[in-house]
Design a protein around this motif. Structure first.
Motif, short mmCIF file in Angstrom:
data_model
loop_
_atom_site.label_atom_id
_atom_site.label_comp_id
_atom_site.label_asym_id
_atom_site.label_seq_id
_atom_site.Cartn_x
_atom_site.Cartn_y
_atom_site.Cartn_z
N GLU A 46 0.83 -1.21 0.00
CA GLU A 46 0.00 0.00 0.00
C GLU A 46 0.87 1.26 0.00
OE1 GLU A 46 -3.93 -1.51 2.47
OE2 GLU A 46 -2.26 -0.66 3.58
N TYR A 47 1.95 1.24 0.78
CA TYR A 47 2.84 2.39 0.85
C TYR A 47 3.49 2.64 -0.51
CZ TYR A 47 6.30 5.60 2.80
OH TYR A 47 7.06 6.71 3.07
N VAL A 52 5.09 6.17 -2.45
CA VAL A 52 6.34 6.21 -3.21
C VAL A 52 6.08 6.81 -4.59
CG1 VAL A 52 8.20 4.81 -4.22
CG2 VAL A 52 7.32 4.28 -1.93
N GLY A 53 6.93 7.73 -4.98
CA GLY A 53 6.77 8.43 -6.25
C GLY A 53 6.00 9.73 -6.12
N GLU A 88 6.75 -2.32 9.94
CA GLU A 88 5.69 -2.58 10.92
C GLU A 88 4.60 -1.51 10.89
OE1 GLU A 88 6.79 -4.00 14.75
OE2 GLU A 88 8.53 -5.06 13.97
N GLY A 89 4.17 -1.15 9.68
CA GLY A 89 3.07 -0.21 9.52
C GLY A 89 3.43 1.25 9.68
N ARG A 90 4.71 1.56 9.82
CA ARG A 90 5.15 2.94 10.04
C ARG A 90 6.14 3.37 8.97
NH1 ARG A 90 5.78 1.75 16.45
NH2 ARG A 90 5.19 -0.33 15.86
N ASN A 112 -4.32 7.98 4.12
CA ASN A 112 -4.60 8.55 2.81
C ASN A 112 -6.10 8.78 2.65
OD1 ASN A 112 -4.18 9.48 0.23
ND2 ASN A 112 -3.60 7.51 -0.63
N SER A 113 -6.43 9.83 1.89
CA SER A 113 -7.83 10.11 1.54
C SER A 113 -7.82 10.87 0.23
CB SER A 113 -8.51 10.94 2.62
OG SER A 113 -8.15 12.30 2.50
#
Length: 128
Positions: A46-47, A52-53, A88-90, A112-113
């Motif tokens: 997801e990150y 990224v980018g 770890e989610g961070r 994110n939204s």
């Protein structure tokens, strides 16, 4: 790299008292963010897809989140090259050097939204 509509807004949400705990399942923070339309980014995939980018903007800051763990940008008028890691989610970042060893390392939960990306302070995973 062209500017995107994503924005870096550090600490502009209510941080739950247990703000440094890991996110093994949906937390009060995630539940609180959902009515606002924010989804917490929980996985490296997801990150990579959502952050990224991208170019993130904040007060006095413009940061390009580059593949391979590199950050570049301008902070208070000064150019920098730093590093990031998603663990770890961070999202943990350093504006000076190796994020695992850097004194300036800071970590964030990422959400994110449609309005953009927001970062909420968190501890380094191995400091919990």
């Amino acid at each position: 790299m062209p500017l995107s509509r994503h924005h870096l807004l550090i600490g502009l949400a209510t941080v739950v008292a247990a703000g440094c705990s890991p996110l093994p399942r949906e937390t009060a923070r995630e539940t609180a963010l959902r009515p606002s339309g924010f989804d917490v980014i929980r996985t490296p995939k997801e990150y990579a897809e959502q952050v990224v980018g991208q170019t993130l903007l904040g007060s006095g800051m413009k940061v390009d989140v580059e593949p391979g763990g590199t950050l570049s940008g301008v902070y208070l008028g000064e150019r920098f090259t730093g590093t990031w890691v998603f663990v770890e989610g961070r999202s943990c970042i350093s504006l000076r050097g190796d994020v695992h060893l850097a004194i300036d390392r800071t970590c964030y939960w990422v959400a994110n939204s449609e309005e953009g990306i927001r970062l909420f302070p968190a501890s380094y995973p191995y400091d919990d």
